[in-house]
Design an enzyme around this catalytic site. Structure first.
Site, PDB file in Angstrom:
ATOM      1  N   PHE A  20       0.831  -1.210   0.000  1.00 52.45           N
ATOM      2  CA  PHE A  20       0.000   0.000   0.000  1.00 52.45           C
ATOM      3  C   PHE A  20       0.867   1.262   0.000  1.00 52.45           C
ATOM      4  O   PHE A  20       0.867   2.038  -0.961  1.00 52.45           O
ATOM      5  CB  PHE A  20      -0.932  -0.057   1.219  1.00 52.45           C
ATOM      6  CG  PHE A  20      -1.565   1.243   1.608  1.00 52.45           C
ATOM      7  CD1 PHE A  20      -2.040   2.139   0.647  1.00 52.45           C
ATOM      8  CD2 PHE A  20      -1.717   1.577   2.944  1.00 52.45           C
ATOM      9  CE1 PHE A  20      -2.640   3.341   1.021  1.00 52.45           C
ATOM     10  CE2 PHE A  20      -2.316   2.767   3.323  1.00 52.45           C
ATOM     11  CZ  PHE A  20      -2.759   3.652   2.373  1.00 52.45           C
ATOM     12  N   ALA A  43       3.979 -11.067   0.098  1.00 53.63           N
ATOM     13  CA  ALA A  43       3.166 -11.546   1.221  1.00 53.63           C
ATOM     14  C   ALA A  43       2.037 -10.559   1.493  1.00 53.63           C
ATOM     15  O   ALA A  43       0.907 -10.949   1.804  1.00 53.63           O
ATOM     16  CB  ALA A  43       4.025 -11.723   2.468  1.00 53.63           C
ATOM     17  N   GLY A  45       2.196  -7.427  -0.574  1.00 54.66           N
ATOM     18  CA  GLY A  45       2.188  -6.617  -1.778  1.00 54.66           C
ATOM     19  C   GLY A  45       1.322  -7.185  -2.886  1.00 54.66           C
ATOM     20  O   GLY A  45       0.927  -8.355  -2.846  1.00 54.66           O
ATOM     21  N   ASP A  60      13.008 -12.053   0.413  1.00 60.35           N
ATOM     22  CA  ASP A  60      12.301 -12.011   1.687  1.00 60.35           C
ATOM     23  C   ASP A  60      13.259 -11.426   2.711  1.00 60.35           C
ATOM     24  O   ASP A  60      14.345 -11.984   2.926  1.00 60.35           O
ATOM     25  CB  ASP A  60      11.861 -13.415   2.080  1.00 60.35           C
ATOM     26  CG  ASP A  60      10.890 -13.430   3.258  1.00 60.35           C
ATOM     27  OD1 ASP A  60      11.091 -12.627   4.196  1.00 60.35           O
ATOM     28  OD2 ASP A  60       9.957 -14.245   3.245  1.00 60.35           O
ATOM     29  N   ILE A  61      12.884 -10.328   3.354  1.00 55.23           N
ATOM     30  CA  ILE A  61      13.786  -9.682   4.294  1.00 55.23           C
ATOM     31  C   ILE A  61      14.140 -10.575   5.475  1.00 55.23           C
ATOM     32  O   ILE A  61      15.134 -10.342   6.164  1.00 55.23           O
ATOM     33  CB  ILE A  61      13.233  -8.329   4.799  1.00 55.23           C
ATOM     34  CG1 ILE A  61      11.883  -8.504   5.502  1.00 55.23           C
ATOM     35  CG2 ILE A  61      13.143  -7.330   3.642  1.00 55.23           C
ATOM     36  CD1 ILE A  61      11.377  -7.224   6.178  1.00 55.23           C
ATOM     37  N   SER A 124       5.856   3.278  13.390  1.00 56.08           N
ATOM     38  CA  SER A 124       4.425   3.233  13.673  1.00 56.08           C
ATOM     39  C   SER A 124       4.096   3.988  14.957  1.00 56.08           C
ATOM     40  O   SER A 124       4.816   3.875  15.959  1.00 56.08           O
ATOM     41  CB  SER A 124       3.960   1.781  13.821  1.00 56.08           C
ATOM     42  OG  SER A 124       2.640   1.719  14.324  1.00 56.08           O
ATOM     43  N   TYR A 148       3.006  -6.377  17.807  1.00 54.23           N
ATOM     44  CA  TYR A 148       3.331  -5.573  16.637  1.00 54.23           C
ATOM     45  C   TYR A 148       3.957  -4.245  17.048  1.00 54.23           C
ATOM     46  O   TYR A 148       4.997  -3.827  16.522  1.00 54.23           O
ATOM     47  CB  TYR A 148       2.086  -5.327  15.783  1.00 54.23           C
ATOM     48  CG  TYR A 148       2.301  -4.302  14.692  1.00 54.23           C
ATOM     49  CD1 TYR A 148       3.104  -4.588  13.595  1.00 54.23           C
ATOM     50  CD2 TYR A 148       1.722  -3.040  14.766  1.00 54.23           C
ATOM     51  CE1 TYR A 148       3.318  -3.644  12.589  1.00 54.23           C
ATOM     52  CE2 TYR A 148       1.926  -2.091  13.768  1.00 54.23           C
ATOM     53  CZ  TYR A 148       2.730  -2.405  12.690  1.00 54.23           C
ATOM     54  OH  TYR A 148       2.941  -1.463  11.712  1.00 54.23           O
ATOM     55  N   ARG A 216      -8.675   8.179  16.061  1.00 53.13           N
ATOM     56  CA  ARG A 216      -7.429   7.942  15.341  1.00 53.13           C
ATOM     57  C   ARG A 216      -7.053   9.209  14.575  1.00 53.13           C
ATOM     58  O   ARG A 216      -7.914   9.972  14.141  1.00 53.13           O
ATOM     59  CB  ARG A 216      -7.576   6.767  14.353  1.00 53.13           C
ATOM     60  CG  ARG A 216      -7.754   5.403  15.015  1.00 53.13           C
ATOM     61  CD  ARG A 216      -6.483   4.960  15.715  1.00 53.13           C
ATOM     62  NE  ARG A 216      -6.629   3.661  16.357  1.00 53.13           N
ATOM     63  CZ  ARG A 216      -7.015   3.486  17.615  1.00 53.13           C
ATOM     64  NH1 ARG A 216      -7.319   4.543  18.365  1.00 53.13           N
ATOM     65  NH2 ARG A 216      -7.092   2.286  18.130  1.00 53.13           N
TER      66      ARG A 216
END
Length: 305
Positions: A20, A43, A45, A60-61, A124, A148, A216
């Site tokens: 996104f 995954a 994207g 894959d990181i 974040s 997270y 938010r």
């Protein structure tokens, strides 16, 4: 916005460049004349979102050996790739840790070893958790409420540490409630805006978790992209984190009313912050950035889709 590439355009690398936020950033970088390389495992994207002018490295990181060669000749890395799903991080903390923490460490090590000039990390606002006062400022002590949020905080601390230990230019942009076209409408962590739009299109009631008065700070993806572009060449890149948010907290109930349609209430979800609102003073000072798209403009644009 930094739009002054050299005669031989600088090569920049975007992890998660078909996602996104990453795909919007790739589009902007290419439009500005930069050469862009993307690391993507799809995954999260979407192939259709990936700009055809970008060079794709399917890697894959989590697997350092699959990405290390992608850093050759790179000037700036925009590390956007993540598993941004709070419920998934609660259900599968090891899986999300591997992407959000180990993956970030792999990116930083590869950038260091290839002498990349700067790494811009997509952080974040979830790292703040619940705080006693608003707005949220970067000097507050982090209080992550779920795996997270903790993973994003650990990752930004790694970025800060790589500046201190190795002199690498790093900067973290803490995003607040990013929304806009291409935002995910499926999965275990979907922004209220996306969930409401999907329900409206399918003729279903809009599901509001809890009383709907939680707020938010919704930030349009174009404003997030402009912050990244400015972070590429700002004078200060000493590992610090900067808030990237509009500075307004909008209730979920208000968002539902703007989108329109019947609503139903569900039980609140664990691990969610009650309120977020960014103080973007430091982003203005360090980047020369300011948010430009109001929630009304952003929602109106999405309702045209």
């Amino acid at each position: 916005m930094s739009t002054n590439p050299q005669t031989h355009p600088r090569l920049v690398l975007v992890t998660g460049g078909a996602g996104f936020i990453g795909s919007h950033l790739v589009d902007a970088l290419i439009a500005a004349g930069y050469r862009v390389r993307v690391i993507e495992n799809f995954a999260c994207g979407t192939r259709e979102y990936l700009n055809r002018a970008a060079e794709l490295v399917e890697g894959d990181i989590r697997d350092a050996s699959s990405i290390v060669n992608a850093f050759e000749g790179v000037d700036t890395v925009f590390h956007v790739a993540a598993l941004p799903r709070i419920p998934l991080s609660i259900a599968k903390p090891v899986e999300t840790h591997m992407t959000n923490v180990v993956g970030t460490l792999n990116v930083l090590i590869a950038a260091r070893d290839h002498k990349v000039r700067r790494v811009v990390y997509s952080g974040s606002s979830s790292v703040y958790g619940d705080q006693a006062t608003m707005p949220l400022v970067e000097t507050m002590t982090a209080n992550p409420l779920n795996p997270y949020a903790l993973q994003k905080y650990v990752a930004e601390q790694y970025a800060r540490m790589f500046h201190r230990l190795f002199g690498m230019q790093t900067i973290t942009l803490r995003y607040f409630g990013v929304y806009g076209r291409r935002m995910p409408h499926e999965g275990s962590y979907v922004l209220a805006v996306a969930a409401f739009l999907k329900a409206r299109r399918e003729g279903r009631p809009l599901e509001i978790y809890g009383d709907g008065e939680q707020t938010r700070d919704f930030t349009h993806v174009s404003d997030v992209v402009s912050a990244n572009m400015l972070a590429m060449d700002c004078e200060i890149a000493d590992g610090r984190a900067l808030n990237i948010g509009r500075g307004e907290n909008i209730s979920v109930n208000r968002i539902a009313a703007m989108i329109g349609g019947p609503t139903i209430h569900r039980e609140g979800r664990p691990g969610d912050m009650r309120d977020t609102r960014a103080d973007w003073t430091q982003a203005a000072r360090v980047l020369g950035w300011r948010p430009r798209v109001s929630i009304e403009e952003g929602i109106a644009d999405l309702l045209k889709e």
